[in-house]
Design a protein around this motif. Structure first.
Motif, PDB file in Angstrom:
ATOM      1  N   ALA A  63       0.470  -3.303   3.594  1.00  0.00           N
ATOM      2  CA  ALA A  63       0.034  -2.263   2.409  1.00  0.00           C
ATOM      3  C   ALA A  63      -1.225  -2.102   2.555  1.00  0.00           C
ATOM      4  O   ALA A  63      -1.691  -0.861   2.253  1.00  0.00           O
ATOM      5  CB  ALA A  63       0.534  -3.189   0.840  1.00  0.00           C
ATOM      6  N   PHE A  64      -2.265  -2.822   2.846  1.00  0.00           N
ATOM      7  CA  PHE A  64      -3.533  -2.593   2.951  1.00  0.00           C
ATOM      8  C   PHE A  64      -3.888  -1.835   4.133  1.00  0.00           C
ATOM      9  O   PHE A  64      -4.880  -1.027   4.016  1.00  0.00           O
ATOM     10  CB  PHE A  64      -4.505  -3.892   2.818  1.00  0.00           C
ATOM     11  N   GLU A  65      -3.213  -2.178   5.223  1.00  0.00           N
ATOM     12  CA  GLU A  65      -3.218  -1.234   6.369  1.00  0.00           C
ATOM     13  C   GLU A  65      -3.132   0.220   6.224  1.00  0.00           C
ATOM     14  O   GLU A  65      -3.518   0.892   6.812  1.00  0.00           O
ATOM     15  CB  GLU A  65      -2.658  -2.030   7.496  1.00  0.00           C
ATOM     16  N   ALA A  66      -2.223   0.329   5.354  1.00  0.00           N
ATOM     17  CA  ALA A  66      -1.523   1.613   5.224  1.00  0.00           C
ATOM     18  C   ALA A  66      -2.527   2.400   4.128  1.00  0.00           C
ATOM     19  O   ALA A  66      -2.727   3.558   4.106  1.00  0.00           O
ATOM     20  CB  ALA A  66      -0.361   1.694   4.393  1.00  0.00           C
ATOM     21  N   SER A  67      -3.413   1.791   3.493  1.00  0.00           N
ATOM     22  CA  SER A  67      -4.407   2.292   2.575  1.00  0.00           C
ATOM     23  C   SER A  67      -5.733   1.821   2.748  1.00  0.00           C
ATOM     24  O   SER A  67      -6.451   0.896   1.940  1.00  0.00           O
ATOM     25  CB  SER A  67      -4.004   2.147   1.164  1.00  0.00           C
ATOM     26  N   PRO A  68      -6.572   1.847   3.944  1.00  0.00           N
ATOM     27  CA  PRO A  68      -7.687   0.991   4.370  1.00  0.00           C
ATOM     28  C   PRO A  68      -8.763   1.320   3.575  1.00  0.00           C
ATOM     29  O   PRO A  68      -9.652   0.300   3.488  1.00  0.00           O
ATOM     30  CB  PRO A  68      -8.040   1.317   6.004  1.00  0.00           C
ATOM     31  N   GLU A  69      -9.021   2.218   2.711  1.00  0.00           N
ATOM     32  CA  GLU A  69      -9.989   2.594   1.887  1.00  0.00           C
ATOM     33  C   GLU A  69      -9.800   1.952   0.557  1.00  0.00           C
ATOM     34  O   GLU A  69     -10.877   1.880  -0.186  1.00  0.00           O
ATOM     35  CB  GLU A  69     -10.482   4.033   1.685  1.00  0.00           C
ATOM     36  N   ALA A  70      -8.585   1.539   0.313  1.00  0.00           N
ATOM     37  CA  ALA A  70      -8.392   1.099  -0.902  1.00  0.00           C
ATOM     38  C   ALA A  70      -8.818  -0.305  -1.208  1.00  0.00           C
ATOM     39  O   ALA A  70      -8.733  -1.103  -0.640  1.00  0.00           O
ATOM     40  CB  ALA A  70      -7.038   1.183  -1.385  1.00  0.00           C
ATOM     41  N   GLY A  71      -9.339  -0.545  -2.420  1.00  0.00           N
ATOM     42  CA  GLY A  71      -9.769  -1.739  -3.106  1.00  0.00           C
ATOM     43  C   GLY A  71      -8.430  -2.632  -3.671  1.00  0.00           C
ATOM     44  O   GLY A  71      -8.442  -3.682  -3.837  1.00  0.00           O
ATOM     45  N   ALA A  72      -7.713  -1.784  -3.845  1.00  0.00           N
ATOM     46  CA  ALA A  72      -6.260  -2.602  -4.665  1.00  0.00           C
ATOM     47  C   ALA A  72      -4.971  -1.643  -3.989  1.00  0.00           C
ATOM     48  O   ALA A  72      -5.338  -0.350  -4.086  1.00  0.00           O
ATOM     49  CB  ALA A  72      -6.434  -2.660  -5.983  1.00  0.00           C
ATOM     50  N   VAL A  73      -3.856  -2.334  -4.104  1.00  0.00           N
ATOM     51  CA  VAL A  73      -2.905  -1.612  -3.620  1.00  0.00           C
ATOM     52  C   VAL A  73      -1.665  -2.162  -4.554  1.00  0.00           C
ATOM     53  O   VAL A  73      -1.639  -3.220  -5.054  1.00  0.00           O
ATOM     54  CB  VAL A  73      -2.512  -1.818  -2.232  1.00  0.00           C
ATOM     55  N   ALA A  74      -0.556  -1.270  -4.634  1.00  0.00           N
ATOM     56  CA  ALA A  74       0.556  -1.929  -5.361  1.00  0.00           C
ATOM     57  C   ALA A  74       1.628  -2.279  -4.395  1.00  0.00           C
ATOM     58  O   ALA A  74       1.796  -1.651  -3.419  1.00  0.00           O
ATOM     59  CB  ALA A  74       1.065  -0.595  -6.146  1.00  0.00           C
ATOM     60  N   LEU A  75       2.200  -3.374  -4.964  1.00  0.00           N
ATOM     61  CA  LEU A  75       3.445  -4.043  -4.014  1.00  0.00           C
ATOM     62  C   LEU A  75       4.383  -4.646  -5.101  1.00  0.00           C
ATOM     63  O   LEU A  75       3.780  -5.448  -5.782  1.00  0.00           O
ATOM     64  CB  LEU A  75       2.797  -4.979  -3.037  1.00  0.00           C
ATOM     65  N   ASP A  76       5.652  -4.223  -4.922  1.00  0.00           N
ATOM     66  CA  ASP A  76       6.509  -4.934  -5.859  1.00  0.00           C
ATOM     67  C   ASP A  76       6.247  -4.915  -7.302  1.00  0.00           C
ATOM     68  O   ASP A  76       6.474  -6.164  -7.940  1.00  0.00           O
ATOM     69  CB  ASP A  76       6.819  -6.243  -5.174  1.00  0.00           C
ATOM     70  N   GLY A  77       5.619  -3.872  -7.732  1.00  0.00           N
ATOM     71  CA  GLY A  77       5.339  -3.682  -9.293  1.00  0.00           C
ATOM     72  C   GLY A  77       3.885  -4.502  -9.744  1.00  0.00           C
ATOM     73  O   GLY A  77       3.979  -4.622 -10.774  1.00  0.00           O
ATOM     74  N   ARG A  78       3.420  -5.132  -8.724  1.00  0.00           N
ATOM     75  CA  ARG A  78       1.961  -5.670  -9.059  1.00  0.00           C
ATOM     76  C   ARG A  78       0.834  -5.031  -8.071  1.00  0.00           C
ATOM     77  O   ARG A  78       1.022  -4.136  -7.238  1.00  0.00           O
ATOM     78  CB  ARG A  78       2.108  -7.144  -8.492  1.00  0.00           C
ATOM     79  N   MET A  79      -0.310  -4.956  -8.810  1.00  0.00           N
ATOM     80  CA  MET A  79      -1.537  -4.472  -8.334  1.00  0.00           C
ATOM     81  C   MET A  79      -2.172  -5.730  -7.548  1.00  0.00           C
ATOM     82  O   MET A  79      -2.389  -6.652  -7.970  1.00  0.00           O
ATOM     83  CB  MET A  79      -2.356  -3.795  -9.404  1.00  0.00           C
ATOM     84  N   LEU A  80      -2.439  -5.507  -6.258  1.00  0.00           N
ATOM     85  CA  LEU A  80      -3.268  -6.543  -5.546  1.00  0.00           C
ATOM     86  C   LEU A  80      -4.540  -6.190  -5.269  1.00  0.00           C
ATOM     87  O   LEU A  80      -4.611  -4.885  -4.756  1.00  0.00           O
ATOM     88  CB  LEU A  80      -2.288  -6.828  -4.444  1.00  0.00           C
ATOM     89  N   ASP A  81      -5.426  -6.959  -5.159  1.00  0.00           N
ATOM     90  CA  ASP A  81      -6.762  -6.435  -4.600  1.00  0.00           C
ATOM     91  C   ASP A  81      -7.298  -7.510  -3.330  1.00  0.00           C
ATOM     92  O   ASP A  81      -6.236  -8.179  -2.779  1.00  0.00           O
ATOM     93  CB  ASP A  81      -7.982  -6.866  -5.680  1.00  0.00           C
ATOM     94  N   ARG A  82      -8.273  -7.292  -2.888  1.00  0.00           N
ATOM     95  CA  ARG A  82      -8.727  -7.817  -1.652  1.00  0.00           C
ATOM     96  C   ARG A  82      -8.697  -9.381  -1.672  1.00  0.00           C
ATOM     97  O   ARG A  82      -8.452 -10.159  -0.454  1.00  0.00           O
ATOM     98  CB  ARG A  82     -10.333  -7.542  -1.232  1.00  0.00           C
ATOM     99  N   PRO A  83      -8.809 -10.009  -2.847  1.00  0.00           N
ATOM    100  CA  PRO A  83      -8.459 -11.730  -2.473  1.00  0.00           C
ATOM    101  C   PRO A  83      -7.237 -11.838  -2.164  1.00  0.00           C
ATOM    102  O   PRO A  83      -6.808 -12.943  -1.266  1.00  0.00           O
ATOM    103  CB  PRO A  83      -8.842 -12.304  -3.974  1.00  0.00           C
ATOM    104  N   HIS A  84      -6.229 -10.944  -2.670  1.00  0.00           N
ATOM    105  CA  HIS A  84      -5.005 -11.311  -2.103  1.00  0.00           C
ATOM    106  C   HIS A  84      -4.614 -10.998  -0.619  1.00  0.00           C
ATOM    107  O   HIS A  84      -3.807 -11.546   0.002  1.00  0.00           O
ATOM    108  CB  HIS A  84      -3.967 -10.116  -3.035  1.00  0.00           C
ATOM    109  N   LEU A  85      -5.399 -10.003  -0.019  1.00  0.00           N
ATOM    110  CA  LEU A  85      -5.343  -9.861   1.507  1.00  0.00           C
ATOM    111  C   LEU A  85      -5.810 -10.936   2.032  1.00  0.00           C
ATOM    112  O   LEU A  85      -5.221 -11.484   3.029  1.00  0.00           O
ATOM    113  CB  LEU A  85      -6.073  -8.411   1.759  1.00  0.00           C
ATOM    114  N   GLU A  86      -7.162 -11.467   1.644  1.00  0.00           N
ATOM    115  CA  GLU A  86      -7.454 -12.784   2.277  1.00  0.00           C
ATOM    116  C   GLU A  86      -6.628 -13.746   2.439  1.00  0.00           C
ATOM    117  O   GLU A  86      -6.207 -14.495   3.243  1.00  0.00           O
ATOM    118  CB  GLU A  86      -8.964 -13.030   1.654  1.00  0.00           C
ATOM    119  N   GLY A  87      -5.819 -14.025   1.088  1.00  0.00           N
ATOM    120  CA  GLY A  87      -4.910 -15.090   1.096  1.00  0.00           C
ATOM    121  C   GLY A  87      -3.805 -14.754   1.793  1.00  0.00           C
ATOM    122  O   GLY A  87      -3.326 -15.729   2.626  1.00  0.00           O
TER     123      GLY A  87
END
Length: 296
Positions: A261-285
């Motif tokens: 999801a983040f690779e599809a939106s590389p400039e985004a600080g947050a993305v939507a996935l399965d009804g949730r908003m995820l930010d960069r700490p989620h990517l790191e995790g």
């Protein structure tokens, strides 16, 4: 591209003066083994154990699929110097340094290893160091010293038995099997310092090797807290530890979806996935979860 880190889920101890256990440890399937010259070897057998360890490193361990470390005696006296002088002839992957009280102890061992690596034609810096950083009261105050710029550091681990003896504690765990406050503090500081340094965070051993359910529970919790592996004292502990420190298929699928999801939106600080908003700490995790996977 940065190489994917390889975490060692299990670190299995074997005494350096037992030929039977030295052979058995290689058949246990551990990611790493630690051949012990410290607590598991009586003083009068240490000289014999050193020679046995050298033969083991030059022979059976050379073709082993696991990483092989040697736990020396606490650095700074003739016993530990003899340990290092002996085992470096056989080029172990690394040394476990017990009773380290600060990063300066690791740096002192590092300096000694440089000379021995040169003497034996080894690549400078090729011998890693895994310090046990909580075995004295003074050591606990200095755990943060390992967080940046320590040479050869492959990970940090901790121990409760020696710390308990150092502070006069009659118990280490409560009635439910959880660590009492001083030991949980030491454990947490070890975890934080390891991640600050970008090295493996290795949880201490589960002493009762017959307690399968307790081992599974504590290893699973350790991984959820951020530890990447655990010490073991019996071959029967290896498989449960591996299962606990291997992400489930659901966790892997979710982590891959987060990364995608983040690779599809590389400039985004947050993305939507399965009804949730995820930010960069989620990517790191998610990346940390995938880093725990081992190939093959």
């Amino acid at each position: 591209m940065t190489a994917k880190p390889v975490f060692h889920r299990s670190w299995l101890f074997a005494p350096g003066d037992s030929e039977r256990k030295l052979q058995k440890v290689l058949d246990a399937g551990a990611d790493a083994v630690i051949i012990d010259l410290e607590d598991a070897v009586a003083p009068e057998r240490k000289s014999l154990a050193r020679e046995m360890v050298v033969d083991f490193l030059r022979g059976p361990a050379r073709a082993a699929p696991c990483t092989v470390y040697v736990r020396i005696n606490p650095w700074g006296d003739d016993v530990s110097a003899a340990d290092v002088d002996s085992v470096m002839r056989a080029a172990p992957s690394g040394l476990v340094q017990p009773k380290a009280e600060s990063a300066q102890d690791v740096i002192a061992l590092h300096s000694a290893l440089l000379a021995l690596e040169k003497e034996h034609g080894m690549t400078p810096g090729s011998t890693s160091i895994l310090p046990i950083v909580t075995e004295t009261a003074r050591a606990v105050f200095n755990i943060g010293s390992y967080s940046v710029g320590v040479p050869r550091l492959t990970g940090l681990t901790w121990g409760a038995e020696d710390l308990g003896a150092a502070i006069g504690a009659s118990d280490r765990r409560d009635a439910h099997g959880e660590w009492l406050a001083p030991f949980e503090m030491a454990r947490s500081l070890t975890l934080m310092a390891a991640h600050a340094a970008g090295v493996e965070a290795i949880d201490t051993l589960h002493a009762d090797f017959r307690d399968h359910d307790g081992l599974v529970a504590h290893a699973t919790r350790a991984r959820r807290l951020g530890f990447t592996g655990k010490l073991a004292i019996h071959p029967a502990q290896v498989d449960p530890i591996h299962r606990a420190f291997t992400p489930t298929s659901d966790e892997v699928d979710h982590a891959r979806a987060v990364v995608a999801a983040f690779e599809a939106s590389p400039e985004a600080g947050a993305v939507a996935l399965d009804g949730r908003m995820l930010d960069r700490p989620h990517l790191e995790g998610a990346r940390k979860t995938l880093a725990l996977l081992r190939e093959g």
